[in-house]
Scaffold this motif. Structure first.
Motif, short mmCIF file in Angstrom:
data_model
loop_
_atom_site.label_atom_id
_atom_site.label_comp_id
_atom_site.label_asym_id
_atom_site.label_seq_id
_atom_site.Cartn_x
_atom_site.Cartn_y
_atom_site.Cartn_z
N GLN A 91 43.57 43.44 40.91
CA GLN A 91 44.28 42.26 41.37
C GLN A 91 43.38 41.36 42.22
O GLN A 91 43.35 40.14 42.03
N ASP A 92 42.65 41.95 43.17
CA ASP A 92 41.75 41.17 44.02
C ASP A 92 40.66 40.49 43.20
O ASP A 92 40.34 39.31 43.41
N ILE A 93 40.08 41.23 42.27
CA ILE A 93 38.99 40.66 41.47
C ILE A 93 39.50 39.58 40.53
O ILE A 93 38.82 38.59 40.26
N GLN A 94 40.75 39.72 40.06
CA GLN A 94 41.32 38.69 39.19
C GLN A 94 41.48 37.36 39.94
O GLN A 94 41.28 36.29 39.36
N ILE A 95 41.82 37.43 41.23
CA ILE A 95 41.88 36.21 42.05
C ILE A 95 40.53 35.51 42.03
O ILE A 95 40.44 34.28 41.88
N LEU A 96 39.45 36.29 42.17
CA LEU A 96 38.11 35.72 42.16
C LEU A 96 37.74 35.18 40.78
O LEU A 96 37.13 34.11 40.67
N CYS A 97 38.10 35.90 39.74
CA CYS A 97 37.81 35.43 38.37
C CYS A 97 38.49 34.09 38.12
O CYS A 97 37.88 33.18 37.53
N ASP A 98 39.73 33.96 38.56
CA ASP A 98 40.45 32.69 38.39
C ASP A 98 39.77 31.58 39.17
O ASP A 98 39.64 30.45 38.69
N PHE A 99 39.34 31.90 40.41
CA PHE A 99 38.66 30.89 41.23
C PHE A 99 37.38 30.43 40.56
O PHE A 99 37.12 29.22 40.46
#
Length: 402
Positions: free
Chosen positions: A305-313
């Motif tokens: 979940q945390d890494i997906q936030i970064l991928c989206d950013f």
């Protein structure tokens, strides 16, 4: 190639009583020991792991430094902090600060962003507001969304973290300070003279400073103090360009902080990476609760979940980078409920000073934090108002029977 100098445990005579023992040789404890030695105090710096190590919050090659804060008390402290970093550079002969500028991005009307701009303007800090057009010219690889606001803190930049930690420890030793690593604390006996028992022996001092990072609560609980600290495991991610060198991003990459973008509460920050040449360090400013003894045990759903936030950013704001990280590492935060530090005396033992709860933004301020903790331990009036950092701001019980 950088040679890491191994710390050597120095023999300590059995009858030695130190002026001060500092427990924890991360950047905060090492800076405190350094200032104590500068004040001619016989100081012992204890560390539970062999140095250098990557178990706590001070390892890695880079950290952000900035003047821009939404709280004026931090901005006020940054002026002297920059001076202290410059002094350490001069003493050690090592360059520790690289000026890149800090790009701040936020949605329109964001209170934190507006507070940062207002404080920088009032303090006459070198900064500039950026329209969407100016931001595109200054940082052509950042894609801001319509309506988003931006500014630049001109003094923002990168600290060489590992070099800084090593430099402050070496300066401490040059002034006669003693470092003993691989010394896990087993017991602390408060009193007029504090006795610290480790896996290797007993050490005595008139004062004790506890800067134990993620292990702070484990050390403080037997002393009757339960602080509202949370230890978080943070994913530290590194990203590479889709076409290495084509965009020129590496030559024009500032440190940056994205505040509450996409309607989310979180912050995303980034900086040019020294750890992995050609990669960019972009991280989510937050994490998931974890015991520091079990930091390598991954909580896969939360990590994803945390890494997906970064991928989206990255996909939205830096499309010239690969949308998935090339490298993922871990670090630890020790957070307080308000994300402000704790710099205070133990409520029952005034010769025990506590520095903890740096909440993922303490490294840049560590030279000044060390000075303040030194002042508290030697009885000097603190250089700054410490109300924002007091233990009493939390309504916590104190167990006087411990």
């Amino acid at each position: 190639m950088i040679t890491v100098k191994k710390q050597v445990n120095m023999a300590v005579p059995s009858n030695t009583v130190f002026d001060c023992i500092v427990l924890g040789a991360g950047i905060q404890g090492s800076s405190t020991a350094y200032h104590l030695a500068k004040n001619h105090k016989k100081t012992l710096l204890l560390e539970q792991f062999p140095l250098p190590h990557s178990r706590g919050s001070s390892h890695g090659q880079t950290r952000i430094i900035r003047r821009a804060y939404a709280e004026d008390f931090y901005t006020n402290m940054m002026e002297e902090t920059y001076q202290l970093w410059a002094e350490l550079e001069k003493e050690s002969g090592i360059k520790l600060y690289r000026k890149t500028g800090l790009l701040l991005i936020a949605p329109p009307g964001n209170e934190e962003f507006e507070s940062m701009c207002k404080i920088m303007e009032e303090r006459k800090i070198s900064w500039e507001p950026l329209t969407q057009e100016k931001c595109k010219l200054k940082y052509p690889d950042f894609f801001l969304k319509s309506g988003e606001v931006a500014c630049c803190d001109h003094d923002g930049g990168v600290l060489s973290a590992d070099k800084a930690l090593r430099a402050v420890q070496e300066q401490f030793q040059k002034m006669g300070g003693v470092i003993r690593d691989g010394e896990k604390v087993k017991h602390i006996q408060p009193g007029r003279v504090v006795t610290v028992t480790t896996t290797s022996g007993c050490f005595e001092a008139e004062k004790l400073v506890i800067t134990a990072g993620p292990w702070a609560q484990k050390v403080l609980s037997p002393l009757g103090l339960e602080l509202p600290l949370k230890t978080l495991r943070i994913n530290v991610c590194y990203w590479k360009e889709k076409i290495p060198g084509r965009s020129g991003l590496l030559q024009n990459f500032p440190t940056f902080l994205g505040v509450n973008l996409n309607g989310e509460e979180h912050e995303v920050y980034g900086l040019p990476s020294q750890e992995y040449p050609g990669l960019f360090k972009i991280c989510f400013h937050g994490g998931n609760e974890a015991d520091p003894e079990e930091r390598e045990l991954q909580d896969k759903p939360n990590q994803i979940q945390d890494i997906q936030i970064l991928c989206d950013f990255v996909s939205q704001y830096l499309p010239d980078l690969h949308p998935k990280p090339a490298v993922i590492e871990q670090c630890m935060y020790t957070n307080t409920p308000d994300c402000n530090f704790i710099l205070d005396y133990h409520p029952l033992h005034k010769n025990i000073v506590i520095g903890t709860g740096f909440s993922g933004h303490g490294f840049k301020l560590s030279p000044l934090v060390g000075k303040i903790l030194c002042e508290l331990s030697i009885g000097k009036p603190p250089s700054y108002d410490l109300k924002p950092f007091s233990i009493t701001r939390f309504k916590i019980p104190i167990n006087s029977s411990m």
